[in-house]
Each structure stands twice: as structure tokens, then as C-alpha cells.
Design an enzyme around this catalytic site. Sequence first.
Site: not given
Ligand code: ACO
Length: 330
Positions: A120, A257, A287
Site C-alpha cells: 500500500c 493512505h 483501499n
Molecule cells: N462483516 C461483519 N463482521 C465482520 C466482518 C465483516 N466484513 N469482518 C469481520 N467481522 C467480524 C469478525 O469476525 C469479528 O467477529 P467475532 O467478534 O465474532 O470474532 C468482529 O467482526 C470483530 O472483528 P475485528 O477484526 O476485531 O474488527 P475490527 O474492529 O478490528 O475491524 C478491520 C476490522 C476493519 C479489518 C480493522 O481491523 C482494520 O481496518 N484493520 C486495518 C486493516 C488495514 O488497514 N489493512 C490494509 C493495510 S494496507 C495494505 O498494505 C493492504
Amino acid sequence: MSHTSNPVFARIAGTGSYLPQQVLSNDDLVKRGVETSDEWITSRTGIRQRHIAAEGELTSDLALQASLRALEAAGVAAEDIDLIVVGTTTPDLIFPSTATILQHKLGVAGCMAFDVNAACSGFIYALTVADKFIRSGAAGTVLVVGAETLTRMLDWNDRNTCVLFGDGAGAVVLKADHETGILSTHMHADGGKKDLLWNPVGVSAGFKVDEHNAGVRVQMAGNDVFKYAVKALDSVVDEALVANGLDKSALDWLVPHQANLRIIEATARRLDMPMERVIVTVDRHGNTSSGSVPLALDEAVRSGKVQHGQLLLLEAFGGGFAWGSVLLRY
Ligand code: ACO
């Protein structure tokens, strides 16, 4: 004092971007059978929709459209480019580079062209490399592109990742300038965090997948990535300000980003910047990895928000981990 003794800056002479036609909303994902909801995606990430490249539409095709727009905005002909650098983690082919394919699609030959893979952070890494070429006098006009078809390597059954990404491209034309331009670049990487965000197949590692078909897609420990991203971005924006002897109040725009609105808001808070001075496109683009910063920048320029002479801080964080910032006067 002679004119040539002035420092040479790399200044953005024009910007362009391109998004594929097909738009996929959060509700469309639900209709496709993904176990998610518009409410979950919007509240956790700020994403409402993303664009998806059409069948046969390649990273170089998105890059070409963005590049043509940037060249037009800069008033630069493709023949005048000394170097093409493409930031991408989804190249058309293993080789040759997408930059050489783009060069050919632009109808030119002869100039240097290569890709940079920093996930990214691909665009800001590419911008950094281009800046060094201009500062050293090795190039006078550089086309820098961030282009991705990231949705091609998503598992649409994995709700942890498939809701986050989209396709798109952005480009800038950099020209040597004796007045101002890119003021500083600060890039970092930590390969020890590879397994937190990766796609574990490849030429040397092999394309074989395990029985869970787990090797062909982006895999991410979202929570960990989130925490590292916020910390790394906090420190990299501080680093840029300190290196330039600037107070955070000097910044006109933050062009971050576009991975997650909550990460963007955390960086804005660190800089005491109201969200009105932060460019946000993640709601409409998702993203787009290397595409996200130049897409956001082009939107900010074309909407008239960013004006010549203003101070912009660009930053990104992604797989590797690789992250960094570029401070520039537009
Ligand atoms: N829809 C519904 N529920 C979901 C989804 C979805 N799409 N995805 C996950 N859940 C559930 C999970 O299973 C979990 O359920 P559980 O509690 O029963 O186990 C619950 O939601 C909470 O999941 P978390 O992972 O704790 O949610 P979080 O608040 O951390 O959000 C997210 C997840 C959005 C992915 C966040 O962690 C994030 O944005 N992280 C950074 C990701 C990022 O920036 N990635 C790109 C970097 S750049 C690159 O190089 C690609």
C-alpha cells in the site's frame, strides 16, 4: 550566484486518476452472499463502495488513463518523460514490469521504466525514488503512478478482507524546479511483520495452495495491522515535521493512505488537523493500495481544494510492513 547552484526540487506539475466503471456497494456485497452488512463495514472502516476492474482491464490500463490525465494537466508530452516509476503490488505480469507495459501503451520507448513493490506504500515509495532521480540530476521529468487491481487477489468468501479493497490508479508528473516541490521523504520497513498482511504465493515460493485454498489470496490480521499502522503513522508524521523544523499548524492538507477512516482520523488527531483539511476518498474508493494516495491527491487538486503553494503531507502504511511520508509544497 549561478542559477544551477540552486537546489533542484521535484515539483508536481500535474495529477490524474482513473477508476474502473463498475461500482460495488456494501449492499451489493451482501447480495453476493458475503456475511456482512453496510452498517458493519461503514462503522468499522468508513467504506461505502469500491470500484472493480472489468474483465480484461489490467493494472496498466488503469495506469494509462491516470497517466494521460496527469500528462495533460502538466502540459507534458509522453515523449518528454525521462523515467516512469509504477508503484504496484498487482502487476499485469510477473515480468516485464507494468512500467514498461505502460510506456508502450503511452506510445513511447527509450526512457527508464520500472516498478516498485511496497504494497500500500507503493506510490509514496515510487515518489521517493523519483524525487531522488530528479534531485541528483538523473531525470528532469518523471511520471509516477500508483495502480492496482487488488480485487483480483481477494477471496470473496473472506469477509475479513474482501470488504476492504478496490481497484484504481493515480498518477503525477514530476518536473525539476528550482523554487520548491518535494521537501522531504521518510520511508521505513519492517519485514518481521510479513505474515500479518500478505499474499503467500509467488514465483520462488511456488503457486501451490494448501487444502484450504489459503494461498491464493490476501490474508490479514486486521486488528494487529490496525494497531501497527496507527503507531507507525504517528511517528512518521512527527518525523517529517521535526526534520523540516515545522509545527503541525503549518500543514495545509493531509493526504493519507485510504485504508480505514478510523486510522485516518487517528493521524489527523495526532496532527490537530480538523477533518476538513484531510482528504478522504475511502468511502467511495475503498483501499486501492498504491492507487489510494494519488487518487486522493488528484481529487483534491481537481476539486480546487489543494492550491499552488500549499503544504501537503502524504503518508501510507501497508504490507511488509512498509510505510512512510512525503512532505511537499504543491
Ligand atoms: N462483516 C461483519 N463482521 C465482520 C466482518 C465483516 N466484513 N469482518 C469481520 N467481522 C467480524 C469478525 O469476525 C469479528 O467477529 P467475532 O467478534 O465474532 O470474532 C468482529 O467482526 C470483530 O472483528 P475485528 O477484526 O476485531 O474488527 P475490527 O474492529 O478490528 O475491524 C478491520 C476490522 C476493519 C479489518 C480493522 O481491523 C482494520 O481496518 N484493520 C486495518 C486493516 C488495514 O488497514 N489493512 C490494509 C493495510 S494496507 C495494505 O498494505 C493492504
